[in-house]
Enzyme design. Structure first.
Site, short mmCIF file in Angstrom:
data_model
loop_
_atom_site.label_atom_id
_atom_site.label_comp_id
_atom_site.label_asym_id
_atom_site.label_seq_id
_atom_site.Cartn_x
_atom_site.Cartn_y
_atom_site.Cartn_z
N GLY A 1 -0.70 37.29 0.58
CA GLY A 1 -1.07 38.70 0.68
C GLY A 1 -0.56 39.48 -0.51
N GLY B 1 4.03 36.46 -1.74
CA GLY B 1 2.70 35.92 -1.96
C GLY B 1 2.61 35.18 -3.28
N ILE C 1 3.83 37.78 1.27
CA ILE C 1 3.18 38.96 0.71
C ILE C 1 3.98 39.44 -0.50
CG2 ILE C 1 2.20 39.66 2.93
CD1 ILE C 1 4.32 41.93 2.99
N SER C 2 3.30 40.11 -1.41
CA SER C 2 3.92 40.69 -2.60
C SER C 2 4.56 39.57 -3.42
CB SER C 2 4.91 41.78 -2.18
OG SER C 2 5.30 42.57 -3.28
N ASN C 3 5.86 39.69 -3.74
CA ASN C 3 6.51 38.59 -4.45
C ASN C 3 6.49 37.31 -3.64
OD1 ASN C 3 7.08 40.10 -6.69
ND2 ASN C 3 9.24 40.39 -6.24
#
Length: 619
Positions: free
Chosen positions: A300, A280, A276-278
């Site tokens: 995500g 992701g 997720i985020s970085n």
């Protein structure tokens, strides 16, 4: 789509040896499966057992321990044991990523916190051309399913340390009997105290021996340095290869754990990437690497930069938000609390006046100036939902924190050479730089999120003055994004190195993103990525989740819990569905989720409305 096991000799290295001697056994036989310069070497290898009251998933804390408002303590506050540092890191990373508050549904409606006994395999890996290593970790549960071999490979979100994806990948993969491979992707919390000459050892404890410190940069004169900002490598450009190396290390670890079942290779082992985020963004970068080593990807809320209409680079929209959003939010109603509008309104009003003096907004009063800032953000693609959720990033000074770190990373600057004059250090009550204490250093690795401020390390701003003292620094950061001097070109070159390509043809990818994400807006990242990939015929799907913002961990705040749904349930569901797809089921379809805020109620399935699998065609 089940893999066929291909037997070949496997070099079973001991944990004291480098994988260099047997790197070929951990790769597919086809030479195109990796770039020719990607021969992997692992060093500083160690293994540990985690059973009984010290399991893999929560270090024995369980839900009650993770919900505790204070972290696990160290017997000696200045000299933690490695096991103590690990337990505290798990506590911090669970709380930073998941909503564990009562009524939020974690562990009852979705997710698992059941104890998972097993072993951990740690190492350092270095991509060719890099000067600094990244951490890799493999958790092998005692219940690893040797008849249905699977690896879940992940990368930490944000700039978190090696346990930064425990609530994402570990919580899904470990209870299913999969090994889980992690990388900190060249970021993490291996801080270095230049004043004292003390870094962080492999077990997360402080070390005055530079040779034992994971990160010990040369030439750092004072303050604190950390890998993401100061490695000189622009690690984001290599995030995909970091993920690949973590998967390779997992194959080695499984060979060590189960030598009678060797070889473990990509032909015989299912590999699903999730982040997720970085994290992701990192797994989407891994998706573009050559070879069929990777079977599926779930990303995500990914921080991903593509060359497509509507797309914007993280540094571009972050520096814009750092400047304009405090003023613009004065014109946005129904902001989530905190930040408490009455408390921050004077600061935001001062920002409006500063922007007007700098010619960046129009208007003669705060109301018209805030409307001017708001119109600029909307014209540049910001939605009202993203702006409301972005109030959190304004209130916690995240925009400036991200911009300072990424300017240094993209430009490959050392700790004492930031082009805008920023430094990192422990600070006094007056924000003046001071020496860090031994107690502060002891908790850096466990408590830090990888980007200061936090864990006793702050941002030392350039000389500040006037009613809006941080403005000059923010203007300097923004100029690096849009300017044309030598430093701006240097930073922009680093940004260009992070641009993503298409995923490998035939690779199933599901992207999950909150419509109200205010830190990594969907319109700048996931939408252009998926649109471009689908236009090229790639098997990429997008789940858009209304009423979801970026930080599940902040749903512990009552107003956030009332108006937003968590994103993790959708990430887990997407993992379930791509796993079923690999067994012959259909690929998940694009979806706009019918989520509903829970208000003051306990979260239940009706609030989430998780997309159900598409029925398999009749045979």
């Amino acid at each position: 789509m089940t893999k066929i096991r291909m037997l070949r000799p496997l070099c079973l290295a001991t944990l004291a040896l480098s994988l260099a001697a047997c790197a070929g056994s951990a790769m597919r036989s086809d030479p195109a499966s990796m770039r020719g310069d990607d021969a992997t070497m692992f060093s500083a290898q160690r293994t540990s057992l985690h059973r009984g009251d010290d399991d893999l998933l929560t270090a024995g804390l369980g839900l009650a321990g993770l919900q505790a408002m204070t972290p696990p303590t160290f017997a000696d506050p200045e000299r933690p044991l490695g096991a103590e540092a690990r337990r505290r890191a798990l506590w911090a990373n669970w709380r930073g990523i998941a909503d564990l508050a009562p009524g939020g549904g974690y562990g009852t409606l979705y997710g698992s916190l059941a104890a998972v006994p097993g072993r951990e395999f740690h190492a350092l890996a270095t991509v060719p051309g890099a000067s600094q290593p990244h951490r890799v970790l493999v958790q092998v549960p005692d219940g690893f399913d040797r008849t249905r071999r699977c690896i879940v490979v992940t990368a930490s979100s944000g700039s978190r340390g090696i346990y930064g994806a425990i609530a994402v990948a570990g919580a899904w993969g470990l209870p299913k009997g999969c090994a889980v491979a992690y990388t900190d992707k060249g970021a993490g919390t291996d801080y270095f105290d230049a004043d004292a000459g003390i870094g962080i050892a492999a077990d997360g404890t402080p070390s005055a021996d530079r040779a034992q410190a994971i990160f010990a940069p040369e030439g750092t004169g004072q303050g604190v340095a950390f890998k993401h900002a100061h490695s000189g490598d622009n690690p984001e450009a290599d995030w995909g290869r970091h993920v690949r190396q973590a998967a390779e290390f997992a194959l080695q670890a499984l060979g060590e754990a189960y030598p009678d079942d060797a070889p473990f290779d990509f032909d015989s082992t299912r590999v699903i990437a999730v982040g997720i985020s970085n994290g992701g963004g990192a797994v989407l970068r891994a998706a573009e690497l050559e070879g069929d080593w990777l079977d599926a990807v779930v990303a995500g809320e990914p921080s991903i930069h593509v060359d497509a209409p509507g797309a914007r680079a993280l540094y571009d929209y972050t520096t814009e938000a750092a400047l304009l959003m405090p003023c613009a939010l004065l014109a946005v109603d129904n902001l989530p609390q905190p930040p408490l509008t009455a408390q921050v309104a004077p600061l935001w009003t001062a920002r409006c006046a500063s922007l007007r003096a700098a010619g960046l907004v129009e208007g003669t009063d705060p109301a018209s100036q805030s409307q001017s800032a708001l119109q600029t953000l909307r014209a540049n693609g910001w939605t009202d939902g993203a702006l409301r959720a972005g109030a959190l990033s304004v209130g916690f000074d995240l925009w400036r924190a991200v911009a300072v770190t990424y300017a240094s990373a993209y430009g490959r600057y050392s700790a004492d050479a930031h082009p805008c004059g920023y430094r990192y250090s422990a600070q006094g009550a007056d924000l003046a730089r001071r020496a860090a204490t031994a107690t502060e250093r002891a908790a850096w690795w466990s408590d830090g999120s990888g980007i200061p401020p936090g864990a006793g390390v702050g941002i030392v701003d350039p000389p500040m003055a006037g009613p809006d003292p941080v403005l000059p620094g923010l203007q300097c950061l923004r100029a690096l994004a849009v300017g044309d001097d030598a430093d701006a070109r240097r930073v922009q070159t680093g940004i260009a190195e992070t641009r993503a390509g298409l995923p490998r043809s035939g690779l199933p990818v599901v992207v999950v993103h909150g419509v109200d994400d205010g830190l990594i807006p969907m319109a700048f990242t996931s939408v252009p990525y998926v649109t471009t990939a689908q236009a090229a015929g790639r098997e990429v799907r997008l789940w858009q989740v209304p009423h979801a913002q970026h930080f599940d961990g902040f749903l512990a705040l009552p107003d956030y819990a009332a108006r937003y749904v968590p994103l993790l349930p959708y990430v887990y569901a997407a993992l379930d569905q791509v796993d079923a797809h690999l067994d012959g089921g259909p690929l998940p379809a694009d979806a706009v989720v019918g989520s509903t805020p829970r208000g003051g109620a306990v979260l239940d399935g009706s609030h989430l409305a998780v997309p159900t699998p598409v029925a398999a065609p009749a045979r």
